[in-house]
Write a protein that holds these residues in place. Structure first.
Motif, PDB file in Angstrom:
ATOM      1  N   LEU A   1       0.870  -1.168   0.000  1.00 32.38           N
ATOM      2  CA  LEU A   1       0.000   0.000   0.000  1.00 32.38           C
ATOM      3  C   LEU A   1       0.912   1.224   0.000  1.00 32.38           C
ATOM      4  CD1 LEU A   1      -2.818   1.057  -0.078  1.00 32.38           C
ATOM      5  CD2 LEU A   1      -2.981   0.814   2.389  1.00 32.38           C
ATOM      6  N   ASN A   2       1.115   1.765  -1.177  1.00 29.28           N
ATOM      7  CA  ASN A   2       2.154   2.770  -1.409  1.00 29.28           C
ATOM      8  C   ASN A   2       1.601   4.173  -1.119  1.00 29.28           C
ATOM      9  OD1 ASN A   2       4.670   3.732  -2.148  1.00 29.28           O
ATOM     10  ND2 ASN A   2       4.200   3.743  -4.339  1.00 29.28           N
ATOM     11  N   VAL A   3       1.408   4.436   0.152  1.00 27.58           N
ATOM     12  CA  VAL A   3       0.782   5.683   0.599  1.00 27.58           C
ATOM     13  C   VAL A   3       1.701   6.866   0.305  1.00 27.58           C
ATOM     14  CG1 VAL A   3      -0.224   6.910   2.567  1.00 27.58           C
ATOM     15  CG2 VAL A   3      -0.372   4.405   2.444  1.00 27.58           C
ATOM     16  N   GLU A   4       1.233   7.754  -0.551  1.00 24.34           N
ATOM     17  CA  GLU A   4       1.986   8.947  -0.953  1.00 24.34           C
ATOM     18  C   GLU A   4       3.430   8.624  -1.335  1.00 24.34           C
ATOM     19  OE1 GLU A   4       1.601  12.511   1.278  1.00 24.34           O
ATOM     20  OE2 GLU A   4      -0.553  12.613   0.873  1.00 24.34           O
ATOM     21  N   GLY A   5       3.602   7.509  -2.038  1.00 23.87           N
ATOM     22  CA  GLY A   5       4.915   7.142  -2.554  1.00 23.87           C
ATOM     23  C   GLY A   5       5.887   6.614  -1.522  1.00 23.87           C
ATOM     24  N   TYR A   6       5.359   6.155  -0.359  1.00 21.50           N
ATOM     25  CA  TYR A   6       6.259   5.684   0.699  1.00 21.50           C
ATOM     26  C   TYR A   6       7.209   4.594   0.202  1.00 21.50           C
ATOM     27  CZ  TYR A   6       7.917   3.840   5.153  1.00 21.50           C
ATOM     28  OH  TYR A   6       8.716   3.424   6.188  1.00 21.50           O
TER      29      TYR A   6
END
Length: 219
Positions: free
Chosen positions: A142-147
């Motif tokens: 889950l790539n939250v804001e490009g984490y």
């Protein structure tokens, strides 16, 4: 009724995530959103057993939504990661290796929320097990804001430099929202060649046969 309310192909998903909430609210929001999405799809949660950080947020959301929650935690971490009342059922195991094997055997798929070394190590082991042929289950970031952008770039570089086969790169799914990620995972079909045949691996051997770990329900 929205399409995401339909019953999922997955009965249980293992979520790896941080015992810290992160510095920005967007990470907490993402954990709660994933919990809501699991409940909408009637998917039970398997996770690391903590009630703090992102672990606490998603487990509480899924539990309050009426789905089953199973936390798997090594005995040594019980006083560290569980502060306050535990969420759902808690299975206490001997060590980190048994924890991962138990979580893997329980779940139909794996999702990593943002987290630190532990989250990344657990996720990478599930990716490696998929490559080896130990399981055929989807693994999603889950790539939250490009984490996870830097990690995904590292994987792409591994392909370019000849250390990761292109088909194995496709093991790792990623999306910025829970709904998009789960939709990708529902459609996932393994396309890589396993290092060894799936049938030659025995999950019970990874799960420490003969050890009986107690499962505790909240009082």
């Amino acid at each position: 009724m929205e399409s995401n309310s339909n019953r999922s192909n997955f009965k249980k998903i293992c979520v790896f995530c941080g015992s810290n909430p992160g510095h920005r609210k967007v990470f907490s929001d993402a954990a709660i959103d994933l919990g809501i999405e699991l409940v909408n799809r009637k998917i039970d949660l398997v996770y690391g057993g903590g009630s703090v950080g992102l672990m606490g947020l998603i487990s509480q959301r899924v539990y309050k939504g009426g789905c089953h929650v199973l936390g798997v935690i090594p005995k040594a971490l019980v006083p560290v990661e569980i502060s306050g009342e535990s969420v759902g059922d808690v299975k206490i195991v001997s060590d980190m290796h048994e924890r991962k094997a138990e979580m893997a055997s329980q779940a139909d798929a794996f999702i990593a929320l943002p987290g630190g070394y532990g989250t990344m190590e657990e996720t990478l082991e599930m990716i490696t097990w998929a490559q080896l042929g130990i399981h055929k289950k989807p693994v999603g970031l889950l790539n939250v804001e490009g984490y996870y952008n830097s990690l995904l770039t590292l994987f792409d570089n591994g392909v370019e430099e000849g250390f990761i086969k292109p088909g194995a790169r496709d093991i790792v799914l990623a999306a910025p929202t829970a709904r998009e990620l789960l939709s990708k995972m529902e459609r996932y079909t393994p396309s890589h060649d396993h290092v060894a045949p799936h049938e030659s691996w025995h999950m019970e051997e990874l799960a420490y046969p003969g050890k009986q770990s107690p499962t505790h329900s909240p009082q």
